[in-house]
Design a protein around this motif. Sequence first.
Motif, PDB file in Angstrom:
ATOM      1  N   LEU A   1      -0.573  -4.471  -1.527  1.00  0.00           N
ATOM      2  CA  LEU A   1       0.368  -4.745  -0.484  1.00  0.00           C
ATOM      3  C   LEU A   1       1.805  -4.960  -1.282  1.00  0.00           C
ATOM      4  CD1 LEU A   1       1.275  -5.724   2.267  1.00  0.00           C
ATOM      5  CD2 LEU A   1       0.717  -7.896   1.801  1.00  0.00           C
ATOM      6  N   GLN A   2       1.604  -5.551  -2.730  1.00  0.00           N
ATOM      7  CA  GLN A   2       2.936  -5.752  -3.328  1.00  0.00           C
ATOM      8  C   GLN A   2       3.294  -4.439  -3.836  1.00  0.00           C
ATOM      9  OE1 GLN A   2       0.826  -7.913  -6.808  1.00  0.00           O
ATOM     10  NE2 GLN A   2       2.295  -9.551  -6.374  1.00  0.00           N
ATOM     11  N   LYS A   3       2.579  -3.425  -4.098  1.00  0.00           N
ATOM     12  CA  LYS A   3       2.718  -2.261  -4.623  1.00  0.00           C
ATOM     13  C   LYS A   3       3.607  -1.450  -3.296  1.00  0.00           C
ATOM     14  CE  LYS A   3       1.081   1.302  -7.378  1.00  0.00           C
ATOM     15  NZ  LYS A   3       0.042   2.088  -8.185  1.00  0.00           N
ATOM     16  N   LEU A   4       3.153  -1.380  -2.091  1.00  0.00           N
ATOM     17  CA  LEU A   4       3.905  -1.015  -1.087  1.00  0.00           C
ATOM     18  C   LEU A   4       5.074  -1.474  -0.890  1.00  0.00           C
ATOM     19  CD1 LEU A   4       0.610  -0.230   1.186  1.00  0.00           C
ATOM     20  CD2 LEU A   4       2.239   1.158  -0.160  1.00  0.00           C
TER      21      LEU A   4
ATOM     22  N   ILE B   1      13.965   3.518   6.012  1.00  0.00           N
ATOM     23  CA  ILE B   1      14.114   4.803   5.404  1.00  0.00           C
ATOM     24  C   ILE B   1      14.287   5.737   6.264  1.00  0.00           C
ATOM     25  CG2 ILE B   1      12.421   6.017   3.812  1.00  0.00           C
ATOM     26  CD1 ILE B   1      10.797   3.743   3.299  1.00  0.00           C
ATOM     27  N   SER B   2      15.388   6.603   5.832  1.00  0.00           N
ATOM     28  CA  SER B   2      15.699   7.744   6.674  1.00  0.00           C
ATOM     29  C   SER B   2      14.875   9.104   5.999  1.00  0.00           C
ATOM     30  CB  SER B   2      17.134   8.161   6.292  1.00  0.00           C
ATOM     31  OG  SER B   2      17.676   8.514   5.045  1.00  0.00           O
ATOM     32  N   LYS B   3      14.835  10.118   6.598  1.00  0.00           N
ATOM     33  CA  LYS B   3      14.309  11.516   6.007  1.00  0.00           C
ATOM     34  C   LYS B   3      15.059  11.873   4.586  1.00  0.00           C
ATOM     35  CE  LYS B   3      12.504  15.849   7.618  1.00  0.00           C
ATOM     36  NZ  LYS B   3      12.542  16.857   8.249  1.00  0.00           N
ATOM     37  N   ASN B   4      16.410  11.605   4.566  1.00  0.00           N
ATOM     38  CA  ASN B   4      17.147  12.158   3.399  1.00  0.00           C
ATOM     39  C   ASN B   4      16.593  11.362   2.445  1.00  0.00           C
ATOM     40  OD1 ASN B   4      18.648  14.086   4.576  1.00  0.00           O
ATOM     41  ND2 ASN B   4      20.330  12.906   4.881  1.00  0.00           N
TER      42      ASN B   4
ATOM     43  N   TRP C   1       7.040  12.791   6.512  1.00  0.00           N
ATOM     44  CA  TRP C   1       7.858  12.444   7.824  1.00  0.00           C
ATOM     45  C   TRP C   1       7.036  12.797   9.011  1.00  0.00           C
ATOM     46  CZ3 TRP C   1      11.717   9.202   7.613  1.00  0.00           C
ATOM     47  CH2 TRP C   1      12.484   9.414   8.709  1.00  0.00           C
ATOM     48  N   THR C   2       6.150  13.900   9.099  1.00  0.00           N
ATOM     49  CA  THR C   2       5.268  14.380  10.100  1.00  0.00           C
ATOM     50  C   THR C   2       4.262  13.431  10.204  1.00  0.00           C
ATOM     51  OG1 THR C   2       5.843  16.490   9.669  1.00  0.00           O
ATOM     52  CG2 THR C   2       3.947  16.272  10.940  1.00  0.00           C
ATOM     53  N   PHE C   3       3.780  12.901   9.267  1.00  0.00           N
ATOM     54  CA  PHE C   3       2.576  11.825   9.463  1.00  0.00           C
ATOM     55  C   PHE C   3       3.213  10.576   9.979  1.00  0.00           C
ATOM     56  CE2 PHE C   3       1.325   7.632   7.910  1.00  0.00           C
ATOM     57  CZ  PHE C   3       0.070   7.940   7.976  1.00  0.00           C
ATOM     58  N   PHE C   4       4.371  10.170   9.853  1.00  0.00           N
ATOM     59  CA  PHE C   4       4.745   8.934  10.478  1.00  0.00           C
ATOM     60  C   PHE C   4       5.398   9.290  12.080  1.00  0.00           C
ATOM     61  CE2 PHE C   4       5.288   7.325   6.218  1.00  0.00           C
ATOM     62  CZ  PHE C   4       4.710   5.843   6.360  1.00  0.00           C
TER      63      PHE C   4
ATOM     64  N   ILE D   1      12.462   4.784   9.287  1.00  0.00           N
ATOM     65  CA  ILE D   1      11.023   3.941   9.165  1.00  0.00           C
ATOM     66  C   ILE D   1      11.301   2.669   8.705  1.00  0.00           C
ATOM     67  CG2 ILE D   1       8.715   4.033   7.858  1.00  0.00           C
ATOM     68  CD1 ILE D   1       9.075   6.835   7.490  1.00  0.00           C
ATOM     69  N   SER D   2      10.726   1.621   9.479  1.00  0.00           N
ATOM     70  CA  SER D   2      10.795   0.379   9.067  1.00  0.00           C
ATOM     71  C   SER D   2       9.884  -0.095   8.179  1.00  0.00           C
ATOM     72  CB  SER D   2      10.425  -0.619  10.151  1.00  0.00           C
ATOM     73  OG  SER D   2       9.174  -0.669  10.714  1.00  0.00           O
ATOM     74  N   GLU D   3       9.946  -1.395   7.301  1.00  0.00           N
ATOM     75  CA  GLU D   3       9.149  -1.593   6.374  1.00  0.00           C
ATOM     76  C   GLU D   3       7.791  -1.906   6.699  1.00  0.00           C
ATOM     77  OE1 GLU D   3       8.672  -4.728   2.472  1.00  0.00           O
ATOM     78  OE2 GLU D   3      10.261  -5.238   4.035  1.00  0.00           O
ATOM     79  N   GLY D   4       7.689  -2.528   8.052  1.00  0.00           N
ATOM     80  CA  GLY D   4       6.350  -2.774   8.793  1.00  0.00           C
ATOM     81  C   GLY D   4       5.573  -1.455   8.822  1.00  0.00           C
ATOM     82  N   GLU D   5       6.249  -0.549   9.478  1.00  0.00           N
ATOM     83  CA  GLU D   5       5.595   0.874   9.716  1.00  0.00           C
ATOM     84  C   GLU D   5       5.295   1.554   8.373  1.00  0.00           C
ATOM     85  OE1 GLU D   5       7.663   3.513  12.945  1.00  0.00           O
ATOM     86  OE2 GLU D   5       9.353   2.349  11.871  1.00  0.00           O
ATOM     87  N   PHE D   6       6.149   1.256   7.434  1.00  0.00           N
ATOM     88  CA  PHE D   6       5.868   2.120   6.265  1.00  0.00           C
ATOM     89  C   PHE D   6       4.655   1.509   5.505  1.00  0.00           C
ATOM     90  CE2 PHE D   6       6.349   2.532   1.703  1.00  0.00           C
ATOM     91  CZ  PHE D   6       6.500   3.719   1.345  1.00  0.00           C
ATOM     92  N   ILE D   7       4.459   0.315   5.510  1.00  0.00           N
ATOM     93  CA  ILE D   7       3.314  -0.398   4.847  1.00  0.00           C
ATOM     94  C   ILE D   7       1.948   0.143   5.666  1.00  0.00           C
ATOM     95  CG2 ILE D   7       2.320  -2.823   4.253  1.00  0.00           C
ATOM     96  CD1 ILE D   7       5.046  -3.469   3.489  1.00  0.00           C
TER      97      ILE D   7
END
Length: 203
Positions: free
Chosen positions: A99-102, A117-120, A156-159, A167-173
């Motif tokens: 979790l810390q790492k993510l 986070i954006s695609k760029n 990007w496709t995975f998300f 992508i928000s932090e919650g979605e990312f983690i």
Amino acid sequence: MGNTKSSALSKELLEELKSNTKYTEAELCTWYQSFLKECPSGRISKQQFEGIYASFFPDADPTAYARHVFRSFDTNADGTLDFKEYIVALHLTSGGKTLQKLEWAFGLYDVDGNGTISKNEIQEIVRSIFNMIPADAQKKLPEDENTPEKRAEKIWTFFGKKENDKISEGEFIQGVMDNKDILRLIQYDEPQKIKDKLKEKKQ
């Protein structure tokens, strides 16, 4: 001007680092001595940090990645890392708790610091990771991730995002915790190489 930095770690900082990282008291004290030797001011500059990364990856160009890592750990944005920020950086990049790492990885990919986070931004970090993979190793990568563009597209496709989505932090983690393959794609993880280098430095 005399060196006002003590050559011993304060007990408070030592206890904090021991509880927040996997390092022993002996390791932390040894690293502190070598840190002060290389950085008598008690702070490490971006250039020095890039130099350390360059010594870890002699066969590649880690400059861009090192710059992003430095930005993500320079918590007070003063352009330097103190010993605590430096040790936390080493700990997380060479195998902290997931979790810390993510949380750190999200900060790494959030290049402009706006909380998404954006695609760029994905493409920028993935490109810096590719710079650290030697050319012969790049040739062995799977067909659908053997260029920075392909790897960024795969993430990007995975998300399930459209071109201009974020992508928000919650979605990312959550997304990365649910899919180990994405964890592999978002990081450059050669902790053993880094640990071996640190052992050399300690001797």
